[in-house]
Scaffold this motif. Structure first.
Motif, short mmCIF file in Angstrom:
data_model
loop_
_atom_site.label_atom_id
_atom_site.label_comp_id
_atom_site.label_asym_id
_atom_site.label_seq_id
_atom_site.Cartn_x
_atom_site.Cartn_y
_atom_site.Cartn_z
N ARG A 348 47.75 29.26 34.91
CA ARG A 348 48.87 29.82 34.13
C ARG A 348 48.96 31.33 34.30
NH1 ARG A 348 50.93 26.22 30.26
NH2 ARG A 348 49.84 24.22 30.30
N ALA A 349 47.86 31.99 34.66
CA ALA A 349 47.88 33.43 34.91
C ALA A 349 48.29 33.76 36.34
CB ALA A 349 46.52 34.04 34.60
N VAL A 350 47.89 32.91 37.29
CA VAL A 350 48.19 33.17 38.69
C VAL A 350 49.68 32.96 38.98
CG1 VAL A 350 47.83 32.34 41.06
CG2 VAL A 350 45.87 32.68 39.54
N VAL A 351 50.29 31.92 38.41
CA VAL A 351 51.69 31.58 38.73
C VAL A 351 52.63 32.78 38.58
CG1 VAL A 351 53.70 30.30 37.90
CG2 VAL A 351 51.58 29.09 38.42
N PRO A 352 52.70 33.44 37.43
CA PRO A 352 53.66 34.54 37.32
C PRO A 352 53.34 35.71 38.24
CG PRO A 352 52.27 34.40 35.36
CD PRO A 352 52.01 33.17 36.15
N ARG A 353 52.07 35.97 38.48
CA ARG A 353 51.70 37.11 39.32
C ARG A 353 51.96 36.82 40.79
NH1 ARG A 353 49.40 36.80 34.69
NH2 ARG A 353 48.87 38.69 33.53
N LEU A 354 51.75 35.59 41.22
CA LEU A 354 52.01 35.23 42.61
C LEU A 354 53.51 35.19 42.87
CD1 LEU A 354 50.74 34.40 45.29
CD2 LEU A 354 50.77 32.02 44.49
N CYS A 355 54.29 34.64 41.94
CA CYS A 355 55.73 34.58 42.14
C CYS A 355 56.33 35.98 42.11
CB CYS A 355 56.41 33.69 41.10
SG CYS A 355 58.14 33.35 41.52
N ALA A 356 55.85 36.83 41.22
CA ALA A 356 56.36 38.20 41.17
C ALA A 356 56.12 38.93 42.48
CB ALA A 356 55.71 38.96 40.01
N ALA A 357 54.97 38.68 43.10
CA ALA A 357 54.65 39.32 44.37
C ALA A 357 55.60 38.86 45.47
CB ALA A 357 53.20 39.02 44.75
N PHE A 358 55.93 37.58 45.49
CA PHE A 358 56.91 37.08 46.46
C PHE A 358 58.30 37.64 46.16
CE2 PHE A 358 53.91 33.70 47.76
CZ PHE A 358 54.14 33.69 49.11
N PHE A 359 58.71 37.61 44.91
CA PHE A 359 60.06 38.05 44.53
C PHE A 359 60.29 39.50 44.91
CE2 PHE A 359 63.50 39.38 41.77
CZ PHE A 359 64.31 38.27 41.69
N ARG A 360 59.27 40.33 44.70
CA ARG A 360 59.38 41.77 44.97
C ARG A 360 58.95 42.15 46.39
NH1 ARG A 360 56.17 42.78 39.38
NH2 ARG A 360 57.93 42.87 37.91
N SER A 361 58.45 41.15 47.15
CA SER A 361 58.03 41.34 48.55
C SER A 361 56.95 42.41 48.69
CB SER A 361 59.24 41.70 49.42
OG SER A 361 60.25 40.73 49.31
N THR A 362 55.88 42.26 47.93
CA THR A 362 54.79 43.24 47.99
C THR A 362 53.52 42.71 48.65
OG1 THR A 362 54.04 42.58 45.77
CG2 THR A 362 55.60 44.43 45.91
N LEU A 363 53.51 41.44 49.06
CA LEU A 363 52.28 40.82 49.54
C LEU A 363 51.81 41.34 50.89
CD1 LEU A 363 53.08 37.22 48.34
CD2 LEU A 363 51.01 38.48 47.73
N LEU A 364 52.72 41.85 51.72
CA LEU A 364 52.35 42.32 53.06
C LEU A 364 52.24 43.84 53.13
CD1 LEU A 364 54.53 39.95 55.28
CD2 LEU A 364 52.14 39.67 54.58
N LEU A 365 52.47 44.53 52.02
CA LEU A 365 52.37 45.98 51.99
C LEU A 365 50.90 46.41 51.92
CD1 LEU A 365 55.17 46.87 49.40
CD2 LEU A 365 55.36 46.82 51.90
N ASP A 366 50.61 47.64 52.32
CA ASP A 366 49.27 48.18 52.14
C ASP A 366 48.93 48.16 50.66
OD1 ASP A 366 49.08 48.68 54.83
OD2 ASP A 366 49.62 50.81 54.67
N GLY A 367 47.82 47.55 50.32
CA GLY A 367 47.43 47.41 48.92
C GLY A 367 47.97 46.15 48.28
N GLY A 368 48.76 45.37 49.01
CA GLY A 368 49.36 44.15 48.46
C GLY A 368 48.40 43.00 48.29
N ASN A 369 47.15 43.19 48.75
CA ASN A 369 46.14 42.14 48.58
C ASN A 369 45.58 42.10 47.16
OD1 ASN A 369 44.91 44.64 49.04
ND2 ASN A 369 43.06 43.70 49.87
#
Length: 437
Positions: A348-369
């Motif tokens: 329940r904690a991972v879902v909103p944080r993972l979707c937010a990262a996709f929505f805002r396109s931050t997963l491939l940025l430096d520090g996006g890990n």
């Protein structure tokens, strides 16, 4: 009721055929043009004992509306559920009004005196909610909105509210917006300015608590709708995606509202269907060979995740996450982002944080890990992304307001969500037309 829903589907299908290749123009129809979905209905299983017109003064909450709007005459409507779960609207005499379809399986227009006129520009209108309310909305409309009541196939009473996505809705040509509101005895008040589904008539809000604390969300700039539509048109020209189709206009071409991509997909499910494909695959490739760390910002602390095959697994999580689709990313409530009964706290904690990262396109940025780790200045900075979210936030006076359902996911100390909340609320004030400064 089945026949009525079939009619709604037929209307929606015909609408798709005529609008995918053309701008969406509001052409209001009758109740037979209603499209009833979970986006524009409130369900009630309770038959109220309290009769309309009877006052209940157990928890009065003052609503104050400052008219900063430069258009026509404004009306206010309040809808929601009472403490027993029954559908309610606020009547002009200050009591709850209970919409009653009298058993009808065809929508019946709400005839109660539920349109509360606002005073002229520069003046303040005040009224009091007579009791607690949940799933509430305070609607502001330049003109008159039409609400309906109906009994569905399960025997439940539904309040059918104006639909932002249906250009044939009876209220389609009206300029309107709302603030979402819940105020309960134990939880206190929670109100937000939401652009999760659409952007409409501009509003800001200020909450005053009994403690003396004041919270403010300024919302959008006064001319935001036209500006957002202009920027979406520019974006469509830049990348060839139908961002400009998110704008709904009146018959004269004036922008009325802007649909969020997830709502527009209910009109054209094929739009931008491959938009995120390469990005999703690159994310999976990256996190197959290195950890993605989710800061749950709770007792679970940091949780590490790895992709393998078509799924991503996180330590301590009760189930894995399949690759999302574009619809999953923009809605944040389906596929890997659909939360089920039995999901543990980590999930329940991972879902909103993972979707937010996709929505805002931050997963491939430096520090996006590390998610959430990057600040607001890094959101929407690479393509593909939700340019709807980017542009909406661009025109927010204080960068606050939900552009998607998990816009409250931010690094500690930051806040992109337009929320006011607290115990013992005294007054909720709305700046209709936006703050003047």
């Amino acid at each position: 009721m089945r026949a009525f829903f079939n009619l709604a589907v037929a209307v929606a299908t015909a609408f798709v055929a005529q609008t995918i290749a053309a701008p969406i123009v509001a052409t209001p129809g009758s109740k037979m043009d209603l499209v009833i979905t979970d986006k524009n209905t409130l369900n009630s299983t309770h038959i109220p004992v309290i009769k309309s017109g009877q006052r209940v003064q157990s928890n009065a909450l003052k609503i104050s509306l400052v008219n900063n709007f430069g258009g026509g005459k404004l009306n206010v409507y309040v809808s929601g559920k009472d403490t027993n779960g029954a559908n309610i609207m606020l009547s002009a005499n200050g009591s709850w009004y209970y919409p009653d379809p009298a058993g009808s399986k065809v929508p019946v227009a709400v005839k109660g005196n539920v349109a509360l006129p606002m005073k002229a520009k520069g003046q303040t209108t005040e009224f009091t909610l007579p009791d607690y309310i949940s799933s509430g909305r305070i609607w502001i409309a330049e003109g008159n909105l039409q609400f309906f009541a109906v009994v569905d196939g399960n025997g439940q009473v539904q309040l059918v509210e104006p639909s932002a996505a249906n250009p044939s809705d009876p209220s389609a040509a009206v300029n309107w917006g709302f603030v979402e509101l819940t105020n309960t005895e134990k939880g206190g008040i929670y109100a937000n300015i939401s652009f999760v589904d659409f952007v409409g008539l501009v509003m800001g809000m200020t909450l005053k608590l009994g403690s003396g604390e004041t919270q403010t969300v300024k919302g959008l700039q006064g001319n935001a709708i036209s500006s957002i539509c202009s920027d979406l048109k520019t974006q469509a020209a830049a990348d060839g995606q139908p961002w400009d189709k998110l704008c709904i206009t009146d018959s004269k071409g004036k922008p009325l509202r802007v649909l969020a991509p997830n709502l527009y997909l209910s009109i054209d499910p094929t739009a931008m269907s491959t938009y995120y494909n390469d990005y999703i695959n690159k994310v999976w490739t990256k996190y197959t060979s290195q950890d993605l760390t989710i800061n749950t910002q709770a007792a679970a602390g940091n949780v590490t995740c790895r992709a393998s095959g078509n799924k991503m697994s996180c330590k301590g999580d009760n189930r894995a996450y399949p690759k999302p689709t574009m619809i999953d990313i923009w809605g944040c409530n389906s596929g890997p982002f659909g939360i089920q009964d039995g999901d543990n706290d980590v999930h329940r904690a991972v879902v909103p944080r993972l979707c937010a990262a996709f929505f805002r396109s931050t997963l491939l940025l430096d520090g996006g890990n590390l998610q959430p780790g990057l600040g607001q200045d890094k959101y929407y900075t690479t393509s593909p992304t939700s340019h709807y979210g980017r542009i909406v936030h661009k025109y927010e006076t204080d960068n606050k307001g939900y552009a998607f359902s998990y816009d409250d996911v931010n690094p500690d100390g930051q806040n992109s969500a337009g929320v006011v909340a607290g115990l013992n609320p005294n007054t909720l004030q709305l700046a209709v037309g936006g703050f003047t400064s």
